[in-house]
Design a protein around this motif. Structure first.
Motif, PDB file in Angstrom:
ATOM      1  N   LEU A   1      27.591  45.077  15.810  1.00  0.00           N
ATOM      2  CA  LEU A   1      26.552  44.524  16.675  1.00  0.00           C
ATOM      3  C   LEU A   1      25.231  45.273  16.508  1.00  0.00           C
ATOM      4  O   LEU A   1      24.299  45.045  17.272  1.00  0.00           O
ATOM      5  N   ALA A   2      25.172  46.146  15.520  1.00  0.00           N
ATOM      6  CA  ALA A   2      23.967  46.939  15.300  1.00  0.00           C
ATOM      7  C   ALA A   2      22.975  46.157  14.444  1.00  0.00           C
ATOM      8  O   ALA A   2      23.276  45.063  13.929  1.00  0.00           O
ATOM      9  N   PHE A   3      21.782  46.744  14.287  1.00  0.00           N
ATOM     10  CA  PHE A   3      20.720  46.117  13.521  1.00  0.00           C
ATOM     11  C   PHE A   3      20.274  47.045  12.397  1.00  0.00           C
ATOM     12  O   PHE A   3      20.304  48.272  12.532  1.00  0.00           O
ATOM     13  N   ASN A   4      19.860  46.437  11.298  1.00  0.00           N
ATOM     14  CA  ASN A   4      19.313  47.185  10.178  1.00  0.00           C
ATOM     15  C   ASN A   4      17.893  47.632  10.497  1.00  0.00           C
ATOM     16  O   ASN A   4      17.256  47.098  11.426  1.00  0.00           O
ATOM     17  N   PRO A   5      17.362  48.580   9.733  1.00  0.00           N
ATOM     18  CA  PRO A   5      15.983  49.037   9.994  1.00  0.00           C
ATOM     19  C   PRO A   5      14.949  47.919   9.932  1.00  0.00           C
ATOM     20  O   PRO A   5      13.895  48.015  10.574  1.00  0.00           O
ATOM     21  N   ASP A   6      15.216  46.855   9.163  1.00  0.00           N
ATOM     22  CA  ASP A   6      14.246  45.756   9.087  1.00  0.00           C
ATOM     23  C   ASP A   6      14.408  44.752  10.221  1.00  0.00           C
ATOM     24  O   ASP A   6      13.706  43.734  10.267  1.00  0.00           O
ATOM     25  N   GLY A   7      15.344  45.024  11.163  1.00  0.00           N
ATOM     26  CA  GLY A   7      15.534  44.141  12.307  1.00  0.00           C
ATOM     27  C   GLY A   7      16.646  43.140  12.147  1.00  0.00           C
ATOM     28  O   GLY A   7      17.049  42.495  13.121  1.00  0.00           O
ATOM     29  N   SER A   8      17.166  42.939  10.934  1.00  0.00           N
ATOM     30  CA  SER A   8      18.262  41.993  10.717  1.00  0.00           C
ATOM     31  C   SER A   8      19.568  42.577  11.229  1.00  0.00           C
ATOM     32  O   SER A   8      19.700  43.795  11.415  1.00  0.00           O
ATOM     33  N   ALA A   9      20.557  41.707  11.466  1.00  0.00           N
ATOM     34  CA  ALA A   9      21.847  42.148  11.993  1.00  0.00           C
ATOM     35  C   ALA A   9      22.700  42.733  10.885  1.00  0.00           C
ATOM     36  O   ALA A   9      22.719  42.216   9.756  1.00  0.00           O
TER      37      ALA A   9
END
Length: 384
Positions: free
Chosen positions: A86-94
């Motif tokens: 449920l986390a997000f990548n640094p670019d905002g994507s899941a």
């Protein structure tokens, strides 16, 4: 600042905290709201855990950001999605868009709030296309990052030395640009017609039996016909070459003569008309103020007609589709600079809308990149 926290049991908690609040204090508030003990809380922002000793603004958390609250991994939590899913990548994507979709779809309350506050994201979550969801998440993240950057710039300017001339000039320019942007946004919302392309006024007429598309121009002092058009209408034999000179307006053209009278058919009636002949091949026929006055014409914008002879004849103004390509406004305007920057912006908006994006999103993207069309397009396609 306002924050939204999504819990592991699919609840949404809205909070209003100070930007420099300690993460530990935020968790204490969440303990009261969620009954999850502080020591069992993991707070995730953009896929990374924020530590208790950090302050929210130092962790990059800003106005209207979304945080994930999950419990520390335990054997009993194996049946649900892992926190990392449920986390997000640094670019905002899941990190795991499918798991995120399933997690959010499972709570009607969450989806109801998203549909009210962020309908575009809610639609992407309900769709089966994870690429669309990822692109939207990246785009909204980029928008938040840019908003935070601008807010930081404004804060830096406000904290600058009041006696620094350069700083004061930047503050003045920032205020001016903000006023311009607000005025533009208000015009987009309340007066969108101002950005529409205006089609010039043309009507069907006949000169000496030859049909023409006549440009009705009350700003032209004389009725004008080009030399090539006069030749096509069989009128060059009547041209008086004693009336030579220079016609001045936006530019200037050579007057090669004058035709004193010729039959002009408007609707079903014939009217005598005189013409100034110009040696200007890109111009065909302008029905000017002299003949508008002589034949008691009125331009009726309500009914979109030209009334002639005090109203005895009414001929409709032509639509753009009825005009030949060389008379389209795009071609005419190539010779002159746009009247305002707003017309340029509207052209950019139209081009990006034609690529399949909705108008509101396009305006936001152009605003985000200060009108740079290429950067806005890359942003809309998920290139950032």
């Amino acid at each position: 600042m306002k924050l939204t926290v999504l819990t592991a049991d699919e609840r949404i908690v809205s909070l209003d905290v100070e930007p420099d609040e300690l993460v530990e204090n935020l968790k204490a508030i969440l303990e009261v709201e969620t009954q999850v003990p502080l020591v069992q809380q993991q707070l995730l922002f953009n896929g990374k855990e924020v530590q208790n000793t950090m302050r929210l603004n130092a962790a990059g958390v800003g106005e209207d950001d979304l945080l994930m609250l999950v419990s520390a991994p335990t054997p009993s939590s194996a049946g649900g999605p892992a926190p990392s899913d449920l986390a997000f990548n640094p670019d905002g994507s899941a990190v795991n868009p499918i798991a995120l979709q399933r997690h959010l779809r499972g709570d009607p309350n969450v989806m109801s709030q998203l549909q009210q506050n962020n309908p575009e994201l809610a639609q992407a979550i309900l769709s089966d296309d994870t690429e669309v969801l990822q692109m939207l998440l990246r785009r909204q993240h980029q928008h938040r990052v840019e908003l935070q950057r601008r807010q930081q710039q404004e804060l830096d300017l406000m904290n600058a030395d009041p006696f620094d001339v350069d700083a004061q000039r930047k503050i003045e320019e920032a205020i001016r640009q903000k006023n311009v942007d607000e005025n533009w946004e208000a015009a987009i919302e309340y007066n969108p017609e101002a950005f529409a392309r205006v089609i010039m006024l043309y009507v069907d007429m006949e000169v000496n039996g030859v049909p023409l598309k006549a440009f009705v121009d009350s700003g032209a002092q004389s009725t004008i016909i080009s030399k090539t058009c006069a030749e096509r209408c069989g009128l060059l034999r009547l041209m008086d070459r004693r009336y030579v000179g220079i016609a001045k307006g936006v530019g200037q053209s050579e007057i090669v003569g004058r035709i004193h009278v010729a039959p002009l058919k408007i609707g079903t009636n014939f009217y005598p008309c005189s013409f100034t002949v110009l040696d200007q091949p890109d111009l065909e026929f302008i029905f000017g103020l002299d003949m508008l006055r002589k034949h008691q014409c009125s331009i009726d914008m309500k009914d979109n007609v030209l009334r002639v002879g005090g109203g005895e004849i009414a001929v409709p103004f032509l639509q753009e589709r009825d005009l030949p390509i060389h008379l389209h406004d795009d071609k005419r305007l190539e010779e002159f600079p746009p009247a305002t920057e707003l017309s340029q912006t509207e052209a950019k908006v139209q081009r990006l809308v034609e690529l399949g994006f909705d108008r509101k999103t396009v305006i936001q993207a152009l605003t985000l990149f200060n009108g740079n069309e290429e950067q806005a397009a890359s942003y809309l396609f998920g290139g950032f």
